[in-house]
Design a protein around this motif. Sequence first.
Motif, PDB file in Angstrom:
ATOM      1  N   PRO A 184       0.900  -1.229  -0.142  1.00  0.00           N
ATOM      2  CA  PRO A 184       0.015  -0.002  -0.044  1.00  0.00           C
ATOM      3  C   PRO A 184       0.869   1.138  -0.068  1.00  0.00           C
ATOM      4  CG  PRO A 184      -0.768  -1.662   1.688  1.00  0.00           C
ATOM      5  CD  PRO A 184       0.461  -2.083   1.261  1.00  0.00           C
ATOM      6  N   LEU A 185       0.334   2.425  -0.667  1.00  0.00           N
ATOM      7  CA  LEU A 185       1.089   3.498  -0.694  1.00  0.00           C
ATOM      8  C   LEU A 185       0.503   4.775  -0.056  1.00  0.00           C
ATOM      9  CD1 LEU A 185       2.378   3.591  -4.561  1.00  0.00           C
ATOM     10  CD2 LEU A 185       3.456   2.652  -2.503  1.00  0.00           C
ATOM     11  N   ALA A 186       1.187   5.737   0.285  1.00  0.00           N
ATOM     12  CA  ALA A 186       0.498   7.088   0.866  1.00  0.00           C
ATOM     13  C   ALA A 186       1.308   8.110   0.174  1.00  0.00           C
ATOM     14  CB  ALA A 186       0.644   7.060   2.466  1.00  0.00           C
ATOM     15  N   THR A 187       0.775   8.942  -0.530  1.00  0.00           N
ATOM     16  CA  THR A 187       1.594   9.715  -1.473  1.00  0.00           C
ATOM     17  C   THR A 187       1.140  11.283  -1.206  1.00  0.00           C
ATOM     18  OG1 THR A 187       1.681   8.465  -3.263  1.00  0.00           O
ATOM     19  CG2 THR A 187       2.001  10.988  -3.574  1.00  0.00           C
ATOM     20  N   PHE A 188       2.120  12.036  -0.538  1.00  0.00           N
ATOM     21  CA  PHE A 188       1.553  13.197  -0.070  1.00  0.00           C
ATOM     22  C   PHE A 188       2.002  14.368  -1.000  1.00  0.00           C
ATOM     23  CE2 PHE A 188       2.052  10.769   3.509  1.00  0.00           C
ATOM     24  CZ  PHE A 188       0.840  10.809   4.397  1.00  0.00           C
ATOM     25  N   ARG A 189       1.200  15.230  -1.602  1.00  0.00           N
ATOM     26  CA  ARG A 189       1.530  16.182  -2.693  1.00  0.00           C
ATOM     27  C   ARG A 189       1.521  17.704  -1.888  1.00  0.00           C
ATOM     28  NH1 ARG A 189      -1.144  14.002  -8.061  1.00  0.00           N
ATOM     29  NH2 ARG A 189       0.394  12.044  -8.447  1.00  0.00           N
ATOM     30  N   TYR A 190       2.772  18.405  -1.856  1.00  0.00           N
ATOM     31  CA  TYR A 190       2.859  19.613  -1.284  1.00  0.00           C
ATOM     32  C   TYR A 190       3.053  20.833  -2.404  1.00  0.00           C
ATOM     33  CZ  TYR A 190       3.654  16.717   2.586  1.00  0.00           C
ATOM     34  OH  TYR A 190       3.510  15.803   3.781  1.00  0.00           O
ATOM     35  N   SER A 191       2.450  21.985  -2.301  1.00  0.00           N
ATOM     36  CA  SER A 191       2.564  23.079  -3.083  1.00  0.00           C
ATOM     37  C   SER A 191       3.196  23.993  -2.110  1.00  0.00           C
ATOM     38  CB  SER A 191       1.305  23.498  -3.512  1.00  0.00           C
ATOM     39  OG  SER A 191       1.508  24.657  -4.399  1.00  0.00           O
ATOM     40  N   ASP A 234      11.438  27.275  -0.293  1.00  0.00           N
ATOM     41  CA  ASP A 234      11.938  25.906  -0.776  1.00  0.00           C
ATOM     42  C   ASP A 234      12.905  25.164   0.414  1.00  0.00           C
ATOM     43  OD1 ASP A 234      10.362  25.379  -2.960  1.00  0.00           O
ATOM     44  OD2 ASP A 234      11.584  26.616  -4.210  1.00  0.00           O
ATOM     45  N   GLU A 235      13.887  26.279   0.996  1.00  0.00           N
ATOM     46  CA  GLU A 235      14.879  25.993   1.753  1.00  0.00           C
ATOM     47  C   GLU A 235      14.308  25.686   3.052  1.00  0.00           C
ATOM     48  OE1 GLU A 235      18.904  27.608   3.754  1.00  0.00           O
ATOM     49  OE2 GLU A 235      17.939  28.550   1.908  1.00  0.00           O
ATOM     50  N   ALA A 236      13.104  26.477   3.665  1.00  0.00           N
ATOM     51  CA  ALA A 236      12.637  26.019   4.775  1.00  0.00           C
ATOM     52  C   ALA A 236      11.744  24.916   4.818  1.00  0.00           C
ATOM     53  CB  ALA A 236      11.586  27.172   5.186  1.00  0.00           C
ATOM     54  N   PHE A 237      11.104  24.420   3.390  1.00  0.00           N
ATOM     55  CA  PHE A 237      10.451  23.079   3.372  1.00  0.00           C
ATOM     56  C   PHE A 237      11.203  22.054   3.311  1.00  0.00           C
ATOM     57  CE2 PHE A 237       9.099  19.892   0.573  1.00  0.00           C
ATOM     58  CZ  PHE A 237       7.801  19.677   0.929  1.00  0.00           C
ATOM     59  N   GLU A 238      12.369  22.197   2.804  1.00  0.00           N
ATOM     60  CA  GLU A 238      13.226  20.901   2.679  1.00  0.00           C
ATOM     61  C   GLU A 238      13.815  20.662   4.374  1.00  0.00           C
ATOM     62  OE1 GLU A 238      16.253  20.246  -0.106  1.00  0.00           O
ATOM     63  OE2 GLU A 238      15.449  21.987  -1.465  1.00  0.00           O
ATOM     64  N   ASN A 241       8.366  23.474 -11.338  1.00  0.00           N
ATOM     65  CA  ASN A 241       7.802  24.828 -10.736  1.00  0.00           C
ATOM     66  C   ASN A 241       6.731  25.448 -11.584  1.00  0.00           C
ATOM     67  OD1 ASN A 241      10.016  24.653  -8.989  1.00  0.00           O
ATOM     68  ND2 ASN A 241      10.962  26.000 -10.141  1.00  0.00           N
ATOM     69  N   THR A 242       5.806  25.795 -10.792  1.00  0.00           N
ATOM     70  CA  THR A 242       4.585  26.632 -11.378  1.00  0.00           C
ATOM     71  C   THR A 242       4.761  28.187 -10.505  1.00  0.00           C
ATOM     72  OG1 THR A 242       3.042  26.146  -9.475  1.00  0.00           O
ATOM     73  CG2 THR A 242       3.218  24.579 -11.429  1.00  0.00           C
ATOM     74  N   PRO A 243       4.093  29.097 -11.512  1.00  0.00           N
ATOM     75  CA  PRO A 243       4.209  30.535 -11.009  1.00  0.00           C
ATOM     76  C   PRO A 243       3.797  30.643  -9.524  1.00  0.00           C
ATOM     77  CG  PRO A 243       3.112  30.425 -13.227  1.00  0.00           C
ATOM     78  CD  PRO A 243       3.266  29.047 -12.668  1.00  0.00           C
ATOM     79  N   GLY A 244       4.600  31.159  -8.927  1.00  0.00           N
ATOM     80  CA  GLY A 244       4.328  31.223  -7.375  1.00  0.00           C
ATOM     81  C   GLY A 244       4.598  29.922  -6.433  1.00  0.00           C
ATOM     82  N   ALA A 245       4.876  28.967  -6.941  1.00  0.00           N
ATOM     83  CA  ALA A 245       5.088  27.517  -6.128  1.00  0.00           C
ATOM     84  C   ALA A 245       5.965  26.616  -6.900  1.00  0.00           C
ATOM     85  CB  ALA A 245       3.487  27.163  -5.869  1.00  0.00           C
ATOM     86  N   THR A 246       6.242  25.692  -6.026  1.00  0.00           N
ATOM     87  CA  THR A 246       6.998  24.452  -6.145  1.00  0.00           C
ATOM     88  C   THR A 246       6.382  23.173  -5.878  1.00  0.00           C
ATOM     89  OG1 THR A 246       8.972  25.591  -6.237  1.00  0.00           O
ATOM     90  CG2 THR A 246       9.314  23.288  -6.241  1.00  0.00           C
ATOM     91  N   LEU A 303       3.923  27.457   4.816  1.00  0.00           N
ATOM     92  CA  LEU A 303       4.770  27.058   3.823  1.00  0.00           C
ATOM     93  C   LEU A 303       4.147  26.801   2.630  1.00  0.00           C
ATOM     94  CD1 LEU A 303       7.593  25.105   5.603  1.00  0.00           C
ATOM     95  CD2 LEU A 303       7.739  27.419   5.090  1.00  0.00           C
ATOM     96  N   PHE A 304       2.823  26.546   2.658  1.00  0.00           N
ATOM     97  CA  PHE A 304       2.145  26.063   1.527  1.00  0.00           C
ATOM     98  C   PHE A 304       1.246  26.914   0.924  1.00  0.00           C
ATOM     99  CE2 PHE A 304       2.605  21.884   4.488  1.00  0.00           C
ATOM    100  CZ  PHE A 304       3.677  21.664   4.037  1.00  0.00           C
ATOM    101  N   VAL A 305       0.985  26.705  -0.519  1.00  0.00           N
ATOM    102  CA  VAL A 305       0.030  27.493  -1.111  1.00  0.00           C
ATOM    103  C   VAL A 305      -1.399  27.004  -0.844  1.00  0.00           C
ATOM    104  CG1 VAL A 305      -0.872  28.120  -3.565  1.00  0.00           C
ATOM    105  CG2 VAL A 305       1.500  28.190  -3.031  1.00  0.00           C
ATOM    106  N   SER A 306      -1.557  25.786  -0.552  1.00  0.00           N
ATOM    107  CA  SER A 306      -2.827  24.774  -0.583  1.00  0.00           C
ATOM    108  C   SER A 306      -2.592  23.907   0.553  1.00  0.00           C
ATOM    109  CB  SER A 306      -3.406  24.470  -1.782  1.00  0.00           C
ATOM    110  OG  SER A 306      -2.570  23.681  -2.388  1.00  0.00           O
TER     111      SER A 306
END
Length: 323
Positions: free
Chosen positions: A6-13, A19-23, A49-54, A87-90
């Motif tokens: 089983p997998l659990a995938t987390f997507r962060y914007s 980026d440095e703080a997120f890492e 990368n998208t405008p305003g987010a990674t 740190l997150f856009v959403s």
Amino acid sequence: MQQSPPLATFRYSVRAGQDEAFETWLRDLLALAVTVPGLIGVSRAAQTNTPGATGWEITCRFETESDRDHWVNSTVLAKAHAEAAPLFVSPPLAISDVDDEAARMMVVTSHVTPGREADWHAAQARLNGLVVGFPGFDGLEIFKPSGDSHNWTTVLTFRSKRDLENWKGSKERRRLLSQLEETKHDSVDVGPAAFGTWFVASTTASRPAPEWKQAMVVLAVLYPLVSFYDITLGNAAGQGLAIAGHPIIRGLGLPFPVVVFLGNAVGTVLLSWMLMPAAVRLFDWWLDPAASQAQTIQGALLLIALYVLEVAAFSYVFEAWGF
């Protein structure tokens, strides 16, 4: 058969400039994750990368669904997400899935014309360089031709079926494949198809023929094959062949299920090694995914006319000879 993990995938914007703080936050989170009971693997990837987010994607593999659900719903994970909210856009997106390796694997076979190996290696290097940086990429293997074959096989693996579908439909892949087609590069995509490898014989196609075209060609070959078998070998293996009541061939009297099995066995051999390869070569101009609309219409009408002729011919045989 071993059950897929089983997998659990987390997507962060992640907000631009964070980026440095997120890492730093992510390193602390993964340090907690590796201590979770049942965890058997973790992978991470930075997306385009998208405008305003990674975009970032973290995938965790677990021994059981219970282990996965325990981590996904844990207070530890919820607290970590709450602390990193600025740190997150959403809000983070969690996706539960199963690691179906076959569903996330893509097999590409390239028939390389002798003397063009250097061109193929150069084109393949461009394609491989693109896929290794694509979000969700997990692995790449290249197998050399065996014996007298000129077919090179590339196996691509992605972290999820969704990642594979994103790659197959990506603008980057379509753009590069169109360039390869323009230079007559002879690469063949052998991803899962309705009729196996019959329709990857063309050395000019970079993706499988449309499945409705595959079905039409198979029908044009399968119907006369089955009808002819029923008249000849089927009758010979069963109750014999008689025309207008006069015995022509004395049958072996085999049970009907055995007669059907023999028909399937003979049909499989003839279809796989004789009839379908010939039919694919004959309709290669129509099966080509790049065929024009006029070619597509012409080929469809030709096959429909062929159906009518086949049905009429066997109807005449059955009625005139009294089967």
